[in-house]
Design an enzyme around this catalytic site. Structure first.
Site, PDB file in Angstrom:
ATOM      1  N   SER A  18      -2.936   3.196  -6.311  1.00  0.00           N
ATOM      2  CA  SER A  18      -2.699   3.612  -4.934  1.00  0.00           C
ATOM      3  C   SER A  18      -1.747   4.816  -4.874  1.00  0.00           C
ATOM      4  CB  SER A  18      -2.079   2.447  -4.164  1.00  0.00           C
ATOM      5  OG  SER A  18      -0.924   1.988  -4.834  1.00  0.00           O
ATOM      6  N   CYS A  80      -3.727  -0.555 -10.412  1.00  0.00           N
ATOM      7  CA  CYS A  80      -3.038  -1.063  -9.227  1.00  0.00           C
ATOM      8  C   CYS A  80      -3.331  -2.553  -9.074  1.00  0.00           C
ATOM      9  CB  CYS A  80      -3.564  -0.302  -8.017  1.00  0.00           C
ATOM     10  SG  CYS A  80      -2.924  -0.866  -6.449  1.00  0.00           S
ATOM     11  N   GLU A 159      10.833   3.457  -5.831  1.00  0.00           N
ATOM     12  CA  GLU A 159      10.542   4.856  -5.506  1.00  0.00           C
ATOM     13  C   GLU A 159      11.817   5.618  -5.148  1.00  0.00           C
ATOM     14  OE1 GLU A 159       7.041   5.664  -3.321  1.00  0.00           O
ATOM     15  OE2 GLU A 159       5.915   4.695  -4.945  1.00  0.00           O
ATOM     16  N   CYS A 191       2.877  -5.875 -10.346  1.00  0.00           N
ATOM     17  CA  CYS A 191       2.842  -4.659  -9.534  1.00  0.00           C
ATOM     18  C   CYS A 191       3.191  -3.486 -10.442  1.00  0.00           C
ATOM     19  CB  CYS A 191       3.859  -4.777  -8.394  1.00  0.00           C
ATOM     20  SG  CYS A 191       4.051  -3.273  -7.421  1.00  0.00           S
ATOM     21  N   HIS A 193       4.936  -0.994 -10.062  1.00  0.00           N
ATOM     22  CA  HIS A 193       6.305  -0.490 -10.009  1.00  0.00           C
ATOM     23  C   HIS A 193       7.315  -1.350 -10.766  1.00  0.00           C
ATOM     24  CE1 HIS A 193       4.480   1.953  -6.981  1.00  0.00           C
ATOM     25  NE2 HIS A 193       5.617   2.509  -6.591  1.00  0.00           N
TER      26      HIS A 193
HETATM   27  N1  DGL Z   1       0.199  -0.019  -6.897  1.00  0.00           N
HETATM   28  C1  DGL Z   1       0.581  -1.145  -6.076  1.00  0.00           C
HETATM   29  C2  DGL Z   1       0.455  -2.427  -6.897  1.00  0.00           C
HETATM   30  O1  DGL Z   1       0.458  -2.429  -8.113  1.00  0.00           O
HETATM   31  C3  DGL Z   1       1.999  -0.987  -5.547  1.00  0.00           C
HETATM   32  C4  DGL Z   1       2.134   0.107  -4.506  1.00  0.00           C
HETATM   33  C5  DGL Z   1       1.305  -0.160  -3.256  1.00  0.00           C
HETATM   34  O2  DGL Z   1       1.644  -1.084  -2.478  1.00  0.00           O
HETATM   35  O3  DGL Z   1       0.330   0.551  -3.064  1.00  0.00           O
HETATM   36  O4  DGL Z   1       0.346  -3.481  -6.326  1.00  0.00           O
END
Ligand code: DGL
Length: 272
Positions: A18, A80, A159, A191, A193
């Site tokens: 994302s 993601c 972030e 996730c 992040h």
């Molecule tokens: N890339 C999303 C995940 O791994 C985290 C960022 C988003 O909420 O888009 O769930």
């Protein structure tokens, strides 16, 4: 047939997310598979997905898949967790090339780590609400108990660069309290992040609980698939990395390079 396999093996691996969080997966792939060409797509104009509806996440994932297939990738990796949780089937239905996703990778690793058969899972709202990790873990071992917790504040904190910050520590304590009360011995970082919070989370959970980083798990599963399907790049040249994004937000390069652990050349903005 042999020629066909060899031609595809030189094509890039398509990784998508994302936003820029999926670069943690690219980083793990670069380390594990140093000769593979990689094409990354981050939907930076529309991130975050973790708070969006299932219908919207499916539509966005379909658009990204179509874009990457036009670039003739040999393999698709859904980096993601939110898209993997919600839109995995839509991507698979569209794709003539193999599709891997971080949830499958994280689930397999967590199951192989747990001794107590009690696993914690943290992720975005959409990921936790989808129950996708629980389904993936139960498909491997139905006797495992899963304790999940959405941690929506983690994405903005990461972030912001607050990977080792008191506010993040307090937030993590609050989120993890119920999960840690359940005697788990593995915690899935569900996730993109969260691997950046690994050091802080490790401090908090202590040595008895194994943190499962789906980025690392993804890299070993990818290596296995490339070998089994004879898709590994036979050339041992310096690989090409290309990064496609839908917007270049403020501080993009700074944050992106932290996720990736190196400079990010070849960034192109595209419209879907
Ligand atoms: N890339 C999303 C995940 O791994 C985290 C960022 C988003 O909420 O888009 O769930």
């Amino acid at each position: 047939m042999e020629t066909l396999i060899n031609t595809a093996s030189r094509q890039p691996i398509g990784v998508f997310d994302s936003g820029i969080g999926g670069l943690t997966v690219v980083r793990a792939l670069m380390e594990r598979l140093p000769f593979e060409n990689i094409l990354y797509f981050g939907d930076t104009a529309r991130v975050p997905y973790g708070v969006k509806s299932v219908e919207t996440i499916n539509r966005y994932a379909t658009q990204i898949t179509e874009f990457l297939l036009r670039q003739e990738v040999k393999l698709l990796i859904i980096a993601c967790n939110t898209m993997a949780a919600v839109a995995h089937q839509a991507v698979k239905d569209l794709s003539p090339v193999p599709v891997l996703d971080v949830i499958e990778a994280g689930a397999r690793t967590a199951v192989s780590h747990t001794r107590t058969k009690r696993i914690g899972v943290i992720g975005t709202m959409a990921t936790i609400n989808s129950n996708a990790y629980a389904r993936a873990i139960h498909a491997l071992d139905p006797s495992i108990r899963i304790f999940s917790q959405a941690c929506p504040l983690f994405v903005p904190l990461v972030e912001e660069g607050w990977w080792d910050h008191e506010v993040t520590r307090l937030t993590a304590q609050e989120y993890l309290r119920p999960v840690l009360a359940e005697d788990i011995d593995a915690l899935v970082l569900g996730c993109t992040h969260y691997p950046l919070l690994k050091a802080l989370l490790k401090d908090l959970v202590g040595p008895q609980i194994q943190l499962v980083d789906s980025a690392e798990a993804m890299a070993s599963i990818t290596a296995g698939l490339l070998a089994n399907q004879k898709l590994a790049n036979p050339d041992h040249d310096i690989p090409t990395y290309r990064f496609y994004v839908t917007d270049v937000p403020l501080r993009f390069r700074h944050i992106g390079e932290h996720f990736l652990g190196r400079a990010m050349p070849n960034v192109q903005v595209v419209k879907l």
